[in-house]
Design a protein around this motif. Structure first.
Motif, PDB file in Angstrom:
ATOM      1  N   ARG A 374       0.837  -1.217   0.000  1.00  0.00           N
ATOM      2  CA  ARG A 374       0.000   0.000   0.000  1.00  0.00           C
ATOM      3  C   ARG A 374       0.864   1.255   0.000  1.00  0.00           C
ATOM      4  NH1 ARG A 374      -4.073  -2.952  -1.978  1.00  0.00           N
ATOM      5  NH2 ARG A 374      -4.325  -4.777  -0.674  1.00  0.00           N
ATOM      6  N   ALA A 375       2.073   1.167   0.576  1.00  0.00           N
ATOM      7  CA  ALA A 375       3.002   2.302   0.502  1.00  0.00           C
ATOM      8  C   ALA A 375       3.321   2.592  -0.962  1.00  0.00           C
ATOM      9  CB  ALA A 375       4.277   1.983   1.269  1.00  0.00           C
ATOM     10  N   SER A 376       3.510   1.532  -1.758  1.00  0.00           N
ATOM     11  CA  SER A 376       3.861   1.702  -3.169  1.00  0.00           C
ATOM     12  C   SER A 376       2.805   2.526  -3.895  1.00  0.00           C
ATOM     13  CB  SER A 376       3.932   0.359  -3.901  1.00  0.00           C
ATOM     14  OG  SER A 376       4.693  -0.560  -3.205  1.00  0.00           O
ATOM     15  N   VAL A 377       1.544   2.135  -3.691  1.00  0.00           N
ATOM     16  CA  VAL A 377       0.501   2.818  -4.453  1.00  0.00           C
ATOM     17  C   VAL A 377       0.263   4.228  -3.923  1.00  0.00           C
ATOM     18  CG1 VAL A 377      -1.683   2.179  -3.295  1.00  0.00           C
ATOM     19  CG2 VAL A 377      -1.549   2.181  -5.781  1.00  0.00           C
ATOM     20  N   SER A 378       0.548   4.438  -2.617  1.00  0.00           N
ATOM     21  CA  SER A 378       0.364   5.793  -2.075  1.00  0.00           C
ATOM     22  C   SER A 378       1.339   6.767  -2.734  1.00  0.00           C
ATOM     23  CB  SER A 378       0.538   5.801  -0.548  1.00  0.00           C
ATOM     24  OG  SER A 378       1.900   5.720  -0.182  1.00  0.00           O
ATOM     25  N   LEU A 379       2.526   6.257  -3.074  1.00  0.00           N
ATOM     26  CA  LEU A 379       3.534   7.127  -3.699  1.00  0.00           C
ATOM     27  C   LEU A 379       3.156   7.417  -5.156  1.00  0.00           C
ATOM     28  CD1 LEU A 379       6.667   5.414  -2.122  1.00  0.00           C
ATOM     29  CD2 LEU A 379       5.675   7.636  -1.500  1.00  0.00           C
ATOM     30  N   ILE A 380       2.535   6.447  -5.820  1.00  0.00           N
ATOM     31  CA  ILE A 380       2.054   6.682  -7.190  1.00  0.00           C
ATOM     32  C   ILE A 380       0.954   7.750  -7.171  1.00  0.00           C
ATOM     33  CG2 ILE A 380       0.782   5.625  -9.109  1.00  0.00           C
ATOM     34  CD1 ILE A 380       2.366   3.069  -8.587  1.00  0.00           C
ATOM     35  N   LEU A 381       0.030   7.614  -6.203  1.00  0.00           N
ATOM     36  CA  LEU A 381      -1.049   8.610  -6.094  1.00  0.00           C
ATOM     37  C   LEU A 381      -0.455   9.997  -5.821  1.00  0.00           C
ATOM     38  CD1 LEU A 381      -3.681   6.652  -3.954  1.00  0.00           C
ATOM     39  CD2 LEU A 381      -3.865   7.228  -6.378  1.00  0.00           C
ATOM     40  N   ALA A 382       0.520  10.044  -4.904  1.00  0.00           N
ATOM     41  CA  ALA A 382       1.145  11.339  -4.585  1.00  0.00           C
ATOM     42  C   ALA A 382       1.779  11.931  -5.846  1.00  0.00           C
ATOM     43  CB  ALA A 382       2.192  11.158  -3.492  1.00  0.00           C
ATOM     44  N   GLY A 383       2.343  11.053  -6.676  1.00  0.00           N
ATOM     45  CA  GLY A 383       2.962  11.501  -7.927  1.00  0.00           C
ATOM     46  C   GLY A 383       1.956  12.149  -8.870  1.00  0.00           C
ATOM     47  N   LEU A 384       0.675  11.718  -8.787  1.00  0.00           N
ATOM     48  CA  LEU A 384      -0.363  12.300  -9.656  1.00  0.00           C
ATOM     49  C   LEU A 384      -0.604  13.773  -9.306  1.00  0.00           C
ATOM     50  CD1 LEU A 384      -3.130   9.517  -9.602  1.00  0.00           C
ATOM     51  CD2 LEU A 384      -1.534   9.993 -11.454  1.00  0.00           C
ATOM     52  N   ALA A 385      -0.354  14.114  -8.028  1.00  0.00           N
ATOM     53  CA  ALA A 385      -0.609  15.486  -7.583  1.00  0.00           C
ATOM     54  C   ALA A 385       0.650  16.342  -7.648  1.00  0.00           C
ATOM     55  CB  ALA A 385      -1.115  15.455  -6.137  1.00  0.00           C
ATOM     56  N   ALA A 386       1.811  15.693  -7.744  1.00  0.00           N
ATOM     57  CA  ALA A 386       3.069  16.432  -7.576  1.00  0.00           C
ATOM     58  C   ALA A 386       3.470  17.186  -8.844  1.00  0.00           C
ATOM     59  CB  ALA A 386       4.171  15.452  -7.186  1.00  0.00           C
ATOM     60  N   GLU A 387       4.231  18.242  -8.609  1.00  0.00           N
ATOM     61  CA  GLU A 387       4.795  19.013  -9.717  1.00  0.00           C
ATOM     62  C   GLU A 387       5.986  18.231 -10.258  1.00  0.00           C
ATOM     63  OE1 GLU A 387       4.706  23.350  -8.612  1.00  0.00           O
ATOM     64  OE2 GLU A 387       6.830  23.028  -9.040  1.00  0.00           O
ATOM     65  N   GLY A 388       6.029  17.963 -11.548  1.00  0.00           N
ATOM     66  CA  GLY A 388       7.189  17.271 -12.124  1.00  0.00           C
ATOM     67  C   GLY A 388       7.064  15.765 -12.057  1.00  0.00           C
ATOM     68  N   GLU A 389       8.248  15.115 -12.049  1.00  0.00           N
ATOM     69  CA  GLU A 389       8.281  13.659 -12.241  1.00  0.00           C
ATOM     70  C   GLU A 389       8.588  12.926 -10.922  1.00  0.00           C
ATOM     71  OE1 GLU A 389      10.033  12.042 -16.055  1.00  0.00           O
ATOM     72  OE2 GLU A 389      11.574  11.434 -14.601  1.00  0.00           O
ATOM     73  N   THR A 390       7.801  11.895 -10.656  1.00  0.00           N
ATOM     74  CA  THR A 390       8.063  11.045  -9.484  1.00  0.00           C
ATOM     75  C   THR A 390       8.472   9.672  -9.996  1.00  0.00           C
ATOM     76  OG1 THR A 390       6.463  12.226  -8.151  1.00  0.00           O
ATOM     77  CG2 THR A 390       7.014  10.008  -7.414  1.00  0.00           C
ATOM     78  N   ILE A 391       9.582   9.174  -9.485  1.00  0.00           N
ATOM     79  CA  ILE A 391      10.011   7.821  -9.880  1.00  0.00           C
ATOM     80  C   ILE A 391       9.853   6.924  -8.659  1.00  0.00           C
ATOM     81  CG2 ILE A 391      11.913   6.412 -10.799  1.00  0.00           C
ATOM     82  CD1 ILE A 391      13.108   9.112 -11.817  1.00  0.00           C
ATOM     83  N   VAL A 392       8.910   5.985  -8.756  1.00  0.00           N
ATOM     84  CA  VAL A 392       8.690   5.056  -7.645  1.00  0.00           C
ATOM     85  C   VAL A 392       9.506   3.801  -7.936  1.00  0.00           C
ATOM     86  CG1 VAL A 392       6.986   3.868  -6.220  1.00  0.00           C
ATOM     87  CG2 VAL A 392       6.360   5.996  -7.392  1.00  0.00           C
ATOM     88  N   ASN A 393      10.539   3.596  -7.141  1.00  0.00           N
ATOM     89  CA  ASN A 393      11.451   2.473  -7.364  1.00  0.00           C
ATOM     90  C   ASN A 393      11.010   1.252  -6.587  1.00  0.00           C
ATOM     91  OD1 ASN A 393      13.581   3.705  -9.025  1.00  0.00           O
ATOM     92  ND2 ASN A 393      13.799   5.070  -7.266  1.00  0.00           N
ATOM     93  N   ARG A 394      11.455   0.085  -7.056  1.00  0.00           N
ATOM     94  CA  ARG A 394      11.259  -1.180  -6.341  1.00  0.00           C
ATOM     95  C   ARG A 394       9.767  -1.506  -6.187  1.00  0.00           C
ATOM     96  NH1 ARG A 394      11.991  -2.578  -0.750  1.00  0.00           N
ATOM     97  NH2 ARG A 394      13.218  -4.458  -0.509  1.00  0.00           N
ATOM     98  N   VAL A 395       9.060  -1.525  -7.338  1.00  0.00           N
ATOM     99  CA  VAL A 395       7.599  -1.640  -7.249  1.00  0.00           C
ATOM    100  C   VAL A 395       7.094  -3.088  -7.244  1.00  0.00           C
ATOM    101  CG1 VAL A 395       7.071   0.618  -8.217  1.00  0.00           C
ATOM    102  CG2 VAL A 395       7.280  -1.360  -9.734  1.00  0.00           C
ATOM    103  N   TYR A 396       7.978  -4.068  -6.945  1.00  0.00           N
ATOM    104  CA  TYR A 396       7.466  -5.439  -7.037  1.00  0.00           C
ATOM    105  C   TYR A 396       6.327  -5.703  -6.054  1.00  0.00           C
ATOM    106  CZ  TYR A 396      10.304  -6.837  -2.982  1.00  0.00           C
ATOM    107  OH  TYR A 396      10.842  -6.936  -1.731  1.00  0.00           O
ATOM    108  N   HIS A 397       6.309  -4.987  -4.915  1.00  0.00           N
ATOM    109  CA  HIS A 397       5.203  -5.141  -3.967  1.00  0.00           C
ATOM    110  C   HIS A 397       3.868  -4.777  -4.610  1.00  0.00           C
ATOM    111  CE1 HIS A 397       7.545  -5.801  -0.362  1.00  0.00           C
ATOM    112  NE2 HIS A 397       8.340  -4.810  -0.708  1.00  0.00           N
ATOM    113  N   LEU A 398       3.916  -3.769  -5.486  1.00  0.00           N
ATOM    114  CA  LEU A 398       2.703  -3.259  -6.118  1.00  0.00           C
ATOM    115  C   LEU A 398       1.958  -4.354  -6.869  1.00  0.00           C
ATOM    116  CD1 LEU A 398       1.415  -0.420  -6.764  1.00  0.00           C
ATOM    117  CD2 LEU A 398       2.592  -0.592  -8.948  1.00  0.00           C
ATOM    118  N   ASP A 399       2.709  -5.176  -7.584  1.00  0.00           N
ATOM    119  CA  ASP A 399       2.093  -6.220  -8.417  1.00  0.00           C
ATOM    120  C   ASP A 399       1.478  -7.332  -7.577  1.00  0.00           C
ATOM    121  OD1 ASP A 399       2.909  -4.823 -10.680  1.00  0.00           O
ATOM    122  OD2 ASP A 399       4.900  -5.729 -10.613  1.00  0.00           O
ATOM    123  N   ARG A 400       1.781  -7.357  -6.262  1.00  0.00           N
ATOM    124  CA  ARG A 400       1.106  -8.302  -5.367  1.00  0.00           C
ATOM    125  C   ARG A 400      -0.370  -7.971  -5.278  1.00  0.00           C
ATOM    126  NH1 ARG A 400       2.624  -7.774   0.275  1.00  0.00           N
ATOM    127  NH2 ARG A 400       0.788  -9.090   0.338  1.00  0.00           N
TER     128      ARG A 400
END
Ligand SMILES: CC(=O)N[C@H]1[C@@H](OP(=O)(O)OP(=O)(O)OC[C@H]2O[C@@H](n3ccc(=O)[nH]c3=O)[C@H](O)[C@@H]2O)O[C@H](CO)[C@@H](O)[C@@H]1O
Ligand SMILES: C=C(OP(=O)(O)O)C(=O)O
Length: 421
Positions: A374-400
């Motif tokens: 859930r931390a993984s997806v929270s960072l993706i959501l935060a990236g939708l609101a953020a100015e510029g580019e967010t790179i969420v690394n190590r996303v293998y948890h997300l695919d769970r």
């Protein structure tokens, strides 16, 4: 390891189909061990956790046929004679422990590796063990494995849980279906996934009453048969995508969404000033003018606010107007997303199980590390609101827990891509 790159600032518009629930499928699949006849599951999500459970069940001798790209699964345990759940598979996923109850019920013995601690907390198995012991099993921990046996089979018992544990309730429900006599579970978990398990077990011939309340009664039967069952909607995926337009602006309709699955969460969105309406096909969400308002959140067992939506809610509150206090009451170490959100400009103070979020005007894109699902997806959501580019690394948890997240968000207009690494 793959990364997800998100470019913020694009309002969203369109529909997102919500999948079947990971946490329901992960208990329905081992439930098929209880029957010698095939059980068909539909609306199965396409997730790495489902592949892990498939691998585990196959190692126990279950025949698993995946149809429609994995969306439909036919599981047949007629020749499943193996009773050892190996560490190499179990260690990948906590929910592997859900084979313990069914194996004990069907074969009167089981050797199941302890799943071990994980990022969000210690997550012991004591409640599972003491409940199955009350049903006549002897259980011993040896070499990292729980060695369980119930000579002559399990017996119905009164089980009172000190914590309304989801997994322990599920293990005991499954075990009790084939036990001799009546089992009464007090302080049972009431999550929709428990209700879904009871429905499926009942279609297989089990005698269960009271699911969705704190007292579940199960009268053991001699055998279970075949059934076909559609997995309930994933309320956590639903809540996650309901938040997407709150971050990015615009409007999203979550197809298959139902308010009764996300009541406490929807109430908090309403308090935060988010527009939410039921449609014939699901739930529609849009952000009213301007920023969301701060709200306080305490995670609780169902029907309270789910711990599995706490990280996503915290990310949303980072840019809300005012100060929000989040209390995590289910897991002792579930704020690992906080320091990553701080890297994006959030103002969060964590003290033990309490996080105080002082809303800032905006977040800024940054490289961040995904520490759990859930931390993984929270960072993706935060990236939708953020100015510029967010790179969420190590996303293998997300695919769970999320199928094709970049396709689902991309289809409603998000600038998001996966980079294989
Ligand atoms: C596959 C699945 O369905 N996972 C969900 C399930 O996990 P899971 O079933 O593991 O969660 P539990 O409801 O059992 O855990 C709740 C609390 O009880 C504690 N506990 C649990 C069992 C035990 O024997 N002893 C003990 O102390 C845990 O450490 C935790 O603090 O419910 C959690 C709480 O809603 C969700 O976050 C998970 O997504
Ligand atoms: C904690 C979770 O899952 P699991 O119990 O499978 O680790 C989750 O789905 O957020």
């Amino acid at each position: 390891m793959d990364s997800i790159i998100v470019k913020g600032g694009t309002p969203l518009g369109g529909k997102i189909q919500i999948a079947g629930a990971k946490n329901a499928a992960l208990t329905l699949m081992p439930a098929t061990l209880l029957s010698e006849e095939p059980v068909t599951l539909t609306n199965v999500p396409r997730l790495s956790d489902i592949r892990t459970m498939t691998e585990l069940l196959q190692s126990l001798g279950v025949e698993v046929s995946a149809l429609k790209g994995g969306n439909v699964q036919v599981l047949s345990a007629h020749a499943a004679e193996e009773t050892t759940a190996d560490y190499e598979i179990v260690r990948k996923m906590r929910a592997s422990n859900l084979v313990l109850g069914p194996l004990l019920a069907r074969h009167h013995k089981a050797v199941v590796s302890l799943p071990g601690g994980c990022a969000i907390g210690a997550r012991p198995m004591d409640l599972h063990v003491s409940a199955l012991e009350a049903m006549g099993a002897t259980i011993e921990l040896k070499d990292g494995y729980l060695h369980a046996a119930a000579k002559g089979g399990l017996k119905g018992a009164k089980v009172h849980f000190s914590i309304a544990s989801v997994g322990a309730t599920e293990n005991v429900m499954m075990a009790a279906t084939l036990a001799k006599g009546t089992t009464v579970i007090e302080n049972a978990a009431r999550e929709p996934e428990i209700v879904d398990l009871a429905k499926c077990l009942r279609s297989m011939g089990a005698q269960i009453d009271g699911e969705g309340t704190s007292t579940i009664t199960i009268d053991g039967v001699d055998r279970l048969g075949s059934a076909s069952h559609a997995v309930v909607t994933d309320r956590i995926e639903l809540g996650t995508y309901m938040l997407a337009p709150v971050f990015a602006g615009g409007e999203v309709e979550c197809l298959g969404g139902r308010l009764d699955l996300v009541g406490a969460f929807a109430d908090k969105l309403h308090d935060a000033g988010v527009d939410l309406s039921e449609t014939p096909d699901g739930l529609k969400v849009s952000r009213r003018n301007g920023r969301a308002q701060a709200v306080d959140v305490t995670t609780e067992v169902f029907p309270g606010f789910p711990t599995d939506l706490q990280a996503q809610m915290m990310a949303m509150l980072c840019t809300a107007e005012g100060t929000s206090v989040l209390e995590e009451k289910i897991f002792e170490n579930r704020f690992m997303h906080a320091p990553e959100l701080v890297r994006m400009g959030a103002n969060i103070d964590v003290q033990g199980g309490t996080a105080t979020v002082h809303g800032v005007d905006r977040l800024k894109g940054a490289p961040v590390m995904a520490t759990d699902l859930r931390a993984s997806v929270s960072l993706i959501l935060a990236g939708l609101a953020a100015e510029g580019e967010t790179i969420v690394n190590r996303v293998y948890h997300l695919d769970r827990g999320y199928e094709h997240v970049e396709e689902k968000l991309g289809a409603v207009g998000a600038k998001i891509e996966r980079v294989s690494g």
